[in-house]
Design a protein around this motif. Structure first.
Motif, PDB file in Angstrom:
ATOM      1  N   ASN A   1       0.836  -1.203   0.000  1.00 19.91           N
ATOM      2  CA  ASN A   1       0.000   0.000   0.000  1.00 19.91           C
ATOM      3  C   ASN A   1       0.869   1.250   0.000  1.00 19.91           C
ATOM      4  OD1 ASN A   1      -2.430  -1.418   0.082  1.00 19.91           O
ATOM      5  ND2 ASN A   1      -2.310  -1.638   2.299  1.00 19.91           N
ATOM      6  N   ARG A   2       0.441   2.262  -0.726  1.00 16.03           N
ATOM      7  CA  ARG A   2       1.232   3.473  -0.877  1.00 16.03           C
ATOM      8  C   ARG A   2       0.462   4.690  -0.394  1.00 16.03           C
ATOM      9  NH1 ARG A   2       2.207  -0.197  -4.647  1.00 16.03           N
ATOM     10  NH2 ARG A   2       4.321  -0.504  -5.390  1.00 16.03           N
ATOM     11  N   ALA A   3       1.217   5.695   0.061  1.00 17.18           N
ATOM     12  CA  ALA A   3       0.588   6.912   0.569  1.00 17.18           C
ATOM     13  C   ALA A   3       0.120   7.816  -0.561  1.00 17.18           C
ATOM     14  CB  ALA A   3       1.571   7.663   1.467  1.00 17.18           C
ATOM     15  N   TYR A   4       0.666   7.628  -1.778  1.00 16.00           N
ATOM     16  CA  TYR A   4       0.329   8.498  -2.901  1.00 16.00           C
ATOM     17  C   TYR A   4      -0.297   7.682  -4.028  1.00 16.00           C
ATOM     18  CZ  TYR A   4       3.085  11.987  -0.476  1.00 16.00           C
ATOM     19  OH  TYR A   4       3.550  12.857   0.465  1.00 16.00           O
ATOM     20  N   GLN A   5      -1.296   8.283  -4.667  1.00 21.68           N
ATOM     21  CA  GLN A   5      -1.983   7.608  -5.757  1.00 21.68           C
ATOM     22  C   GLN A   5      -1.028   7.362  -6.916  1.00 21.68           C
ATOM     23  OE1 GLN A   5      -4.886   6.327  -5.836  1.00 21.68           O
ATOM     24  NE2 GLN A   5      -6.446   7.556  -4.823  1.00 21.68           N
ATOM     25  N   ARG A   6      -1.060   6.144  -7.448  1.00 16.74           N
ATOM     26  CA  ARG A   6      -0.236   5.817  -8.606  1.00 16.74           C
ATOM     27  C   ARG A   6      -1.002   6.100  -9.892  1.00 16.74           C
ATOM     28  NH1 ARG A   6       1.647   0.014  -8.656  1.00 16.74           N
ATOM     29  NH2 ARG A   6      -0.429  -0.400  -7.849  1.00 16.74           N
ATOM     30  N   ILE A   7      -0.291   6.647 -10.868  1.00 18.20           N
ATOM     31  CA  ILE A   7      -0.869   6.935 -12.172  1.00 18.20           C
ATOM     32  C   ILE A   7      -0.429   5.848 -13.143  1.00 18.20           C
ATOM     33  CG2 ILE A   7      -1.083   8.631 -14.015  1.00 18.20           C
ATOM     34  CD1 ILE A   7      -2.133   9.608 -11.341  1.00 18.20           C
ATOM     35  N   ASP A   8      -1.386   5.211 -13.769  1.00 20.91           N
ATOM     36  CA  ASP A   8      -1.092   4.136 -14.716  1.00 20.91           C
ATOM     37  C   ASP A   8      -0.703   4.765 -16.051  1.00 20.91           C
ATOM     38  OD1 ASP A   8      -0.912   1.610 -15.803  1.00 20.91           O
ATOM     39  OD2 ASP A   8      -3.026   1.532 -16.341  1.00 20.91           O
ATOM     40  N   ILE A   9       0.581   5.132 -16.171  1.00 22.37           N
ATOM     41  CA  ILE A   9       1.025   5.876 -17.351  1.00 22.37           C
ATOM     42  C   ILE A   9       2.383   5.363 -17.813  1.00 22.37           C
ATOM     43  CG2 ILE A   9       2.042   7.676 -15.881  1.00 22.37           C
ATOM     44  CD1 ILE A   9       1.466   9.679 -18.097  1.00 22.37           C
ATOM     45  N   GLU A  10       2.526   5.251 -19.124  1.00 22.59           N
ATOM     46  CA  GLU A  10       3.804   4.871 -19.715  1.00 22.59           C
ATOM     47  C   GLU A  10       4.433   6.107 -20.341  1.00 22.59           C
ATOM     48  OE1 GLU A  10       3.400   1.615 -22.391  1.00 22.59           O
ATOM     49  OE2 GLU A  10       2.545   0.266 -20.886  1.00 22.59           O
ATOM     50  N   MET A  11       5.636   6.449 -19.882  1.00 21.14           N
ATOM     51  CA  MET A  11       6.356   7.583 -20.458  1.00 21.14           C
ATOM     52  C   MET A  11       7.850   7.303 -20.372  1.00 21.14           C
ATOM     53  SD  MET A  11       6.030  10.530 -17.528  1.00 21.14           S
ATOM     54  CE  MET A  11       7.160  10.531 -16.123  1.00 21.14           C
ATOM     55  N   GLU A  12       8.606   7.933 -21.255  1.00 19.61           N
ATOM     56  CA  GLU A  12      10.045   7.696 -21.305  1.00 19.61           C
ATOM     57  C   GLU A  12      10.755   8.449 -20.184  1.00 19.61           C
ATOM     58  OE1 GLU A  12      13.170   9.320 -24.290  1.00 19.61           O
ATOM     59  OE2 GLU A  12      12.495   7.395 -25.119  1.00 19.61           O
ATOM     60  N   VAL A  13      11.689   7.767 -19.516  1.00 21.88           N
ATOM     61  CA  VAL A  13      12.532   8.394 -18.503  1.00 21.88           C
ATOM     62  C   VAL A  13      13.975   7.960 -18.745  1.00 21.88           C
ATOM     63  CG1 VAL A  13      10.726   8.533 -16.746  1.00 21.88           C
ATOM     64  CG2 VAL A  13      12.155   6.481 -16.879  1.00 21.88           C
TER      65      VAL A  13
ATOM     66  N   ASN B   1       4.031   2.775 -14.107  1.00 26.03           N
ATOM     67  CA  ASN B   1       3.185   3.679 -13.338  1.00 26.03           C
ATOM     68  C   ASN B   1       4.078   4.632 -12.565  1.00 26.03           C
ATOM     69  OD1 ASN B   1       3.589   2.518 -10.537  1.00 26.03           O
ATOM     70  ND2 ASN B   1       2.601   0.751 -11.493  1.00 26.03           N
ATOM     71  N   LEU B   2       3.463   5.707 -12.070  1.00 29.58           N
ATOM     72  CA  LEU B   2       4.225   6.776 -11.435  1.00 29.58           C
ATOM     73  C   LEU B   2       3.392   7.412 -10.342  1.00 29.58           C
ATOM     74  CD1 LEU B   2       6.646   8.834 -11.425  1.00 29.58           C
ATOM     75  CD2 LEU B   2       5.371  10.117 -13.169  1.00 29.58           C
ATOM     76  N   SER B   3       4.045   7.765  -9.239  1.00 23.43           N
ATOM     77  CA  SER B   3       3.396   8.537  -8.180  1.00 23.43           C
ATOM     78  C   SER B   3       4.418   9.504  -7.613  1.00 23.43           C
ATOM     79  CB  SER B   3       2.864   7.615  -7.072  1.00 23.43           C
ATOM     80  OG  SER B   3       3.908   7.215  -6.199  1.00 23.43           O
ATOM     81  N   ALA B   4       3.968  10.362  -6.702  1.00 25.91           N
ATOM     82  CA  ALA B   4       4.893  11.289  -6.054  1.00 25.91           C
ATOM     83  C   ALA B   4       5.840  10.557  -5.116  1.00 25.91           C
ATOM     84  CB  ALA B   4       4.116  12.357  -5.288  1.00 25.91           C
ATOM     85  N   GLY B   5       5.512   9.323  -4.777  1.00 26.86           N
ATOM     86  CA  GLY B   5       6.358   8.558  -3.868  1.00 26.86           C
ATOM     87  C   GLY B   5       7.332   7.626  -4.544  1.00 26.86           C
ATOM     88  N   GLY B   6       7.154   7.378  -5.851  1.00 21.80           N
ATOM     89  CA  GLY B   6       8.047   6.460  -6.539  1.00 21.80           C
ATOM     90  C   GLY B   6       7.508   6.094  -7.911  1.00 21.80           C
ATOM     91  N   LEU B   7       8.103   5.072  -8.517  1.00 22.90           N
ATOM     92  CA  LEU B   7       7.694   4.676  -9.860  1.00 22.90           C
ATOM     93  C   LEU B   7       7.974   3.201 -10.090  1.00 22.90           C
ATOM     94  CD1 LEU B   7      10.281   6.054 -12.489  1.00 22.90           C
ATOM     95  CD2 LEU B   7      10.814   5.437 -10.136  1.00 22.90           C
ATOM     96  N   LEU B   8       7.324   2.663 -11.114  1.00 25.22           N
ATOM     97  CA  LEU B   8       7.580   1.307 -11.588  1.00 25.22           C
ATOM     98  C   LEU B   8       8.085   1.428 -13.011  1.00 25.22           C
ATOM     99  CD1 LEU B   8       7.210  -1.762 -10.813  1.00 25.22           C
ATOM    100  CD2 LEU B   8       5.073  -1.666 -12.107  1.00 25.22           C
TER     101      LEU B   8
END
Length: 248
Positions: free
Chosen positions: A105-117, A144-151
């Motif tokens: 469980n995470r404190a910040y909502q994850r965004i289901d988004i694919e983008m280049e990093v 996915n991406l959130s303010a707390g981290g990313l996958l």
């Protein structure tokens, strides 16, 4: 599941707990979409799926494509990767993977988004012997991406003593160009890649969460991502991408 939220072997899954469960799926065929359906049965280690889900899109799924499956098992969210099987007759099938992973469980909502990093990975034990300008930088994509981290997708499997330096490439929001992330888990993904989850290191807490040797050997500027930056990133992601939040 155990209190430590350990991984589960697919052979140890109690199939009676799965029938009727809602399932969310991410597939190669419909990138960027989360398909929702239900498990109507389990047979021979395969989940039998209701084809009427997601306004008929589940019925259109083609055979032998990659799928990432999210569901709740004994009250806790879990995930696994598999291949879709579409027999000539009968229900759409998804074989259970050898390993089922818990979702923390995470404190910040994850965004289901694919983008280049852009990012570079290193292990904390050897950072003293590695110069920052000699790190291997790579381009990859987020899952996915959130303010707390990313996958992110990576071509290699990383242990939890690894860290990454990542450039999100988001000029619309005022955050540091480079952020340090700590690897929290790494599991098999699609097409022989691995899905690595990283937690962003916050400046105010870095002395409590990362080894002193790492702080000593990295430029201080790499730890500029602070609580305000995290809140700004969370606000930006929620306002711009809130319609595609990944619900677990």
């Amino acid at each position: 599941m155990s209190p430590e939220r350990a991984v589960i072997a697919g052979t140890e899954i109690d199939s009676s707990e799965l029938v009727g469960c809602q399932v969310k799926m991410k597939t190669d065929q419909f990138p960027g979409k989360v398909l929702t359906t239900r498990i109507v049965g389990v047979s021979g280690g395969k989940l039998l799926m209701d084809r009427s889900g997601s306004s008929g899109l589940v019925a259109d799924l083609i055979h032998n494509q990659n799928v990432e499956v999210h569901l709740s098992y004994k009250g806790e969210p879990v995930v696994f990767c598999s291949k879709i099987a579409v027999p000539h007759k009968g229900k759409l099938q998804i074989p259970l993977a050898d390993t089922i992973f818990p979702i923390i469980n995470r404190a910040y909502q994850r965004i289901d988004i694919e983008m280049e990093v852009r990012l570079a990975c290193f292990d904390s034990a050897n950072i003293a012997m590695v110069r920052l300008n000699r790190l291997r930088w790579m381009r990859t994509r987020t899952l996915n991406l959130s303010a707390g981290g990313l996958l992110v997708e990576l071509p290699l499997n990383l242990s939890d003593d690894y860290y990454m330096i990542v450039n999100l490439g988001l000029p619309e929001v005022t955050i540091p160009d480079l952020i340090v992330g700590r690897i929290r888990h790494c599991r098999p993904g699609r097409d022989n890649y691995f899905n690595a989850g990283a937690e962003f290191v916050i400046r105010e807490y870095c002395h409590d969460t990362v080894p002193r040797s790492l702080i000593r050997n990295l430029p201080e500027k790499l730890f500029d991502f602070d609580k305000k930056s995290r809140d700004d990133l969370d606000k930006f992601l929620t306002e711009k991408y809130g319609n595609i939040l990944l619900q677990e």
